[in-house]
Design an enzyme around this catalytic site. Sequence first.
Site, PDB file in Angstrom:
ATOM      1  N   ASP A  98      27.258  46.434  -2.073  1.00  0.00           N
ATOM      2  CA  ASP A  98      26.982  45.967  -1.184  1.00  0.00           C
ATOM      3  C   ASP A  98      28.122  45.602  -0.654  1.00  0.00           C
ATOM      4  O   ASP A  98      28.826  43.961  -1.555  1.00  0.00           O
ATOM      5  CB  ASP A  98      26.117  45.270  -0.856  1.00  0.00           C
ATOM      6  N   ASP A 199      27.708  46.605   4.619  1.00  0.00           N
ATOM      7  CA  ASP A 199      27.152  46.001   6.050  1.00  0.00           C
ATOM      8  C   ASP A 199      28.212  46.142   7.240  1.00  0.00           C
ATOM      9  O   ASP A 199      28.693  45.886   7.407  1.00  0.00           O
ATOM     10  CB  ASP A 199      27.003  44.650   4.900  1.00  0.00           C
ATOM     11  N   GLU A 241      25.946  50.410   7.555  1.00  0.00           N
ATOM     12  CA  GLU A 241      25.012  50.299   8.064  1.00  0.00           C
ATOM     13  C   GLU A 241      25.568  50.061   9.476  1.00  0.00           C
ATOM     14  O   GLU A 241      26.588  48.980  10.320  1.00  0.00           O
ATOM     15  CB  GLU A 241      24.573  49.041   7.426  1.00  0.00           C
ATOM     16  N   HIS A 315      15.709  46.297   2.395  1.00  0.00           N
ATOM     17  CA  HIS A 315      15.699  44.494   2.436  1.00  0.00           C
ATOM     18  C   HIS A 315      15.165  44.302   3.862  1.00  0.00           C
ATOM     19  O   HIS A 315      14.831  42.616   3.741  1.00  0.00           O
ATOM     20  CB  HIS A 315      16.817  43.809   1.647  1.00  0.00           C
ATOM     21  N   ASP A 316      15.503  44.812   5.318  1.00  0.00           N
ATOM     22  CA  ASP A 316      15.614  43.824   6.450  1.00  0.00           C
ATOM     23  C   ASP A 316      14.165  44.052   6.811  1.00  0.00           C
ATOM     24  O   ASP A 316      14.274  43.677   8.285  1.00  0.00           O
ATOM     25  CB  ASP A 316      16.797  44.042   7.387  1.00  0.00           C
TER      26      ASP A 316
END
Length: 543
Positions: A98, A199, A241, A315-316
Amino acid sequence: MNNPWWQEAVIYQVYPRSFQDSNNDGIGDLNGITQRLDYLALLGVDALWLSPVYRSPNDDNGYDISDYEAIGPEYGTMEDMDRLIEEAKKSQIKIVMDLVVNHTSDEHPWFQEALKGPDNPYYDFYVWRKGVDGGPPNDLQSNFTSSAWTYVPHLDEYYLHLHSKKQPDLNWENPKMKQAIWDMMNYWLAKGIGGFRLDVIDLIGKEPDRGITKNGPKLHELLQEMNQKTFGKYDVLTVGETWGATPEIAELYSGPERNELSMVFQFEHINLDKQPGKRKWDLKALDPQELHDVFSKWQIQLDQKGWNSLFWNNHDLPRIISRWGDDSPKFRELSGKMLAIYLHFMKGTPYIYQGEEIGMINYPIQSIDEVDDIESIRTYNHRVAEGYPVEDVIASINAKGRDNARHPMQWNQQTNAGFSEAEPWLPVHPDYPTINVEAALADKTSLFYTYQKLIQLRKQYQVIVSGSYQAVAANNPEVLAYRRFTGSEEILVVVNFSKETQSYHLADQDWQAAEELIHNYPESSQQWTQLKPYEAFAVKRKK
Ligand code: GLC
Ligand code: CA
């Protein structure tokens, strides 16, 4: 021409904090992931995307990095990281890191230096502005609901943070800052990693003075430069993302000639169960036809022009079975299989989030004291202060809160679901005695084997990787169908998105003679006029 490996791959996201704790301190770690590689190889995934494991004060669970070239001590050491990369390679599994470069932690030495003032070389690594009329420079809001500007009294200036105030935004206008990021990325690439998940990458071209955060004018130029200076030289996967991507924008990121990224995560489907123009907490029921239209649009618009990612979870996000399936014992696995079948025959690279393959579900809370996630806590405080009824806010957090995805992975029936012998940092879901890896592996009809089969089918049939897409009318709004086809073969996917029996009708009845590839009910009779609750199947024929 061969496809790049990441077009044929299936990726598995690991949230390291919650995957497997190897030293019983209640926090998942790198050695825990290494211990579970056999399981991941059995599932059949090609790469693991690890949520951040760098040194971090964990204000936002690792998305606030204080040292990009060090492993957080709770996760292990750099030797553990090197060993994970090495061991994973033996199982043909790549490690995708990440990359959080829109911001750092305020505890990063760069920011600590920057705080010394304009004469310090690191001051310009961040975004500083003077206040206006005794207040912040403008009314930009952070994603965690408060002003995006924080005042530093001894400098009499504000710094920008599009997330928490412990996540100061980096200044992408500064060539020295960019060079420091390129160096860091090259450090990781030299270790032989499989790529990066970038990210909130659509924020790096921000122009805060004009109120522009997403999709700033210099964004694509910056990504081309990043590609050229770092991963462009490697055969790696890069996925950005991008909450603000439309298909047109996704073409810019992922168009093969543009040398930016392999693909992006777009969120148009994810936004369908919120009220238009409002925040994710403002709930609305999903309309399956709307979902189908959104998928169809992305499938068609990116065909030949870019590349899609395919995902339900991360994960969100809340657990997909609780969200758009049905998490009651009766329908949990059936609806999970339907959702998996619907997604995994599409064109793009599928991502599976840890626990999705065993049908883990949301973890409802009664009170905000049970919540760890910074976003949910901020939202709670903000909304309650604004007068929203507490029950409504809790209901929204139960539906959409990020902790839903972050409870520990459920491995077996033992203490703490086999995640840890110590009390986990976030409690284990009470359903773990029935929903766990050991139980899933013991039952040949479980959801796990549906995912395993879907991964195998993708490896077996080129049409799933590269065929064209067409939505197919089924004459019932609850029944979603599509075709994938090449010149020589074609696949039809039909799913019932509801918990009722549905009748439907396809114009092309010749499909009845096609070979069944997968089906979530044992008997295949009657599937051509009626579908049982959450029934889903795919069939294949020669053209
Ligand atoms: C991304 C991450 C999320 C994090 C945020 C700030 O959206 O997925 O977990 O809070 O960026 O880094
Ligand atoms: Ca640990």
